[in-house]
Design a protein around this motif. Structure first.
Motif, PDB file in Angstrom:
ATOM      1  N   UNK A  20      52.313 -54.863  42.827  1.00  0.00           N
ATOM      2  CA  UNK A  20      52.103 -53.982  41.406  1.00  0.00           C
ATOM      3  C   UNK A  20      53.118 -54.181  40.402  1.00  0.00           C
ATOM      4  N   UNK A  21      53.185 -54.178  39.192  1.00  0.00           N
ATOM      5  CA  UNK A  21      53.994 -54.138  38.191  1.00  0.00           C
ATOM      6  C   UNK A  21      54.709 -55.483  37.776  1.00  0.00           C
ATOM      7  N   UNK A  22      54.273 -56.549  38.924  1.00  0.00           N
ATOM      8  CA  UNK A  22      54.687 -58.084  38.660  1.00  0.00           C
ATOM      9  C   UNK A  22      54.063 -58.431  37.452  1.00  0.00           C
ATOM     10  N   UNK A  23      54.747 -59.696  37.022  1.00  0.00           N
ATOM     11  CA  UNK A  23      54.117 -60.479  36.066  1.00  0.00           C
ATOM     12  C   UNK A  23      52.885 -61.196  36.507  1.00  0.00           C
ATOM     13  N   UNK A  24      52.693 -61.346  37.719  1.00  0.00           N
ATOM     14  CA  UNK A  24      51.361 -62.003  38.119  1.00  0.00           C
ATOM     15  C   UNK A  24      50.191 -60.703  38.130  1.00  0.00           C
ATOM     16  N   UNK A  25      50.701 -59.788  38.620  1.00  0.00           N
ATOM     17  CA  UNK A  25      49.780 -58.656  38.636  1.00  0.00           C
ATOM     18  C   UNK A  25      49.307 -58.338  37.077  1.00  0.00           C
ATOM     19  N   UNK A  26      50.119 -58.307  36.313  1.00  0.00           N
ATOM     20  CA  UNK A  26      49.741 -58.076  34.849  1.00  0.00           C
ATOM     21  C   UNK A  26      48.935 -59.105  34.190  1.00  0.00           C
ATOM     22  N   UNK A  27      49.333 -60.367  34.696  1.00  0.00           N
ATOM     23  CA  UNK A  27      48.119 -61.333  34.147  1.00  0.00           C
ATOM     24  C   UNK A  27      46.966 -61.339  34.868  1.00  0.00           C
ATOM     25  N   UNK A  28      46.872 -61.229  36.008  1.00  0.00           N
ATOM     26  CA  UNK A  28      45.424 -61.380  36.728  1.00  0.00           C
ATOM     27  C   UNK A  28      44.885 -60.108  36.941  1.00  0.00           C
ATOM     28  N   UNK A  29      45.270 -59.093  36.391  1.00  0.00           N
ATOM     29  CA  UNK A  29      44.815 -57.788  36.304  1.00  0.00           C
ATOM     30  C   UNK A  29      44.825 -56.948  37.665  1.00  0.00           C
ATOM     31  N   UNK A  30      45.681 -57.337  38.482  1.00  0.00           N
ATOM     32  CA  UNK A  30      45.856 -56.366  39.688  1.00  0.00           C
ATOM     33  C   UNK A  30      46.735 -57.226  40.700  1.00  0.00           C
ATOM     34  N   UNK A  31      47.452 -56.802  41.818  1.00  0.00           N
ATOM     35  CA  UNK A  31      48.338 -57.305  42.588  1.00  0.00           C
ATOM     36  C   UNK A  31      47.761 -58.029  43.761  1.00  0.00           C
ATOM     37  N   UNK A  32      48.686 -59.216  44.009  1.00  0.00           N
ATOM     38  CA  UNK A  32      48.059 -59.818  45.367  1.00  0.00           C
ATOM     39  C   UNK A  32      48.367 -59.142  46.616  1.00  0.00           C
ATOM     40  N   UNK A  33      47.383 -58.938  47.399  1.00  0.00           N
ATOM     41  CA  UNK A  33      47.161 -58.575  48.810  1.00  0.00           C
ATOM     42  C   UNK A  33      47.831 -59.368  49.574  1.00  0.00           C
TER      43      UNK A  33
END
Length: 423
Positions: free
Chosen positions: A333-346
């Protein structure tokens, strides 16, 4: 003899001979040129190189060659084609002591890594058009090997404790009704690949009961079970089946020294009832698994295996913690990846082994990151190749942390996250 009139003109250039055109149809594509392993390689089943017991293996090699070197003059050391007796005896004793699976050396067949175990079992059971039930996320090598025999895998749902019994029962009922009962169930119950889960003992009993009810054998793959670091190692499915059922076992078991000692040794083993082992021996037409590897392993493992594995588990547990922290930091959460993909990686919390399994937000296709990651010297396993249903696996990813240092894990995950955020 070719008539003289049929010979080409001595002055004419010889036509090119197309050897590839003479090969059988349906072969896999040619292998690519070998390239060195990049710094940030999260693929394969490579392990921690400083943990390879080089000193102990060296001493074992010197000792065992002194005792048995002259026996290398004959295939199988002049002994049983099932494998070196000393190694089979060690395997049997270790499974009895550590996996609650009383085993005799006559029930053990030494093979050239677990991949040969898969080949032998597939050759014995599968025909074109057959079905194998496998966990929805599973070893990619098994999926491809089943396909090469003209058969197919059908996936069954997993949760944090392995195969979901109700789903298995429903699937077997559906397959039976369709006239395509599976030839066997392939499962990795202890340190599942790729999820790292461990199936509890009561669920193992449920899976066994369901398989026996439908008359379907189980192929139990436990190549990572020695590397379980959380909780007590449960009895194997085969061990439970032999202890709690009468008559022949419904389970064939395979294990390996690739993850506990070293992958390049290429030594694994199959455990089954004696008639099954002898049938598989008839299919093993390679004149025997490498003898020096068996001799050295038997000598080393008898004295040092348990202590070595205990230390290796702790090393891998620390690396797993570093990997999970890096993924949560750079893809959470709050990472650039989560921002781009619309959610965090589990990311999974494995109970052992050398992998973490990532689940990306819906709509992600991790294979799209392969090429840009490769340009940055990063390799990973896209989830589709480790899933019976590639569409289900498309938003997943497997990362191996076994062979990387703590620094390389942290830097590599950060670099991979940047690739994902900018692709």
């Amino acid at each position: 003899m070719v008539p003289q009139s049929g010979l080409p003109n001595g002055n004419a250039p010889a036509s090119a001979f197309d050897m590839a055109a003479k090969m059988a149809e349906g072969l896999p594509g040619p292998a690519g040129a070998w390239t060195p392993i990049p710094r940030f390689s999260f693929v394969g089943g490579n392990n921690d190189s400083p943990s390879v017991p080089v000193g102990g293996l060296t001493e074992a090699a010197m000792s065992v060659l002194t005792k048995h070197g002259s026996e290398l003059a004959t295939y199988n050391l002049g002994g049983n084609p099932q494998g070196f007796e000393g190694l089979r005896t060690f395997v049997a004793g270790s499974l009895d002591a550590n996996a609650h699976m009383p085993t005799s050396s006559e029930q053990v067949l030494v093979v050239s890594g677990s991949l040969q175990a898969l080949d032998l079992v597939n050759a014995a059971f599968l025909r074109p058009g057959d079905v194998v039930v496998a966990e929805e996320a599973t070893y990619g090598g098994m999926i491809s090997k089943v396909a090469r025999r003209g058969a197919r895998c059908v996936g069954v749902e997993l949760d944090d404790n392995g195969i979901v019994p109700e789903r298995l029962a429903g699937l077997l009922d559906e397959l039976a009704a369709a006239g395509t009962p599976p030839r066997f169930i392939y499962t990795i119950p202890t340190v599942q690949n790729p999820t790292g889960s461990v199936m509890p003992i009561e669920r193992r009993r449920e899976i066994l009961a369901i398989a026996r009810h439908f008359g379907v054998p189980i192929f139990e793959d436990e190549c990572y079970s020695d590397l379980q670091w959380t909780g007590e190692r449960p009895p194997t499915l085969r061990g439970l089946d032999c202890a709690e059922s009468e008559g022949p076992s419904a389970v064939i078991y395979c294990g390996s020294f690739s993850k506990s000692i070293a992958p390049a040794l290429r030594v694994g083993y199959i455990v089954g009832d004696v008639p099954i082992v002898r049938q598989l021996m008839a299919l093993k037409d390679d004149a025997g698994t490498g003898a020096i590897e068996q001799l050295v392993l038997a000598e080393y493992a008898a004295a040092h295996f348990d202590d070595h594995v205990t230390q290796l588990r702790e090393t891998l547990r620390e690396k797993c913690a570093v990997m999970r922290h890096a993924v949560n930091t750079h893809m959470g959460a709050l990472s650039q990846v989560a921002i781009k993909l619309g959610g965090p990686v589990q990311v999974t919390d494995p109970k052992g082994g050398i992998f973490v399994w990532l689940t990306f937000p819906a709509g992600t296709d991790t294979s799209s990151y392969l090429a840009p990651a490769a340009k940055r010297g990063i390799q990973f396993n896209e989830g589709a190749a480790w899933s019976v249903d590639p569409q289900w696996g498309a938003r997943r990813m497997r990362l191996c942390f076994g062979s990387l240092s703590h620094d390389d894990i942290q830097e590599g995950v950060a670099a991979l996250a940047q690739v994902i955020a900018t692709t």
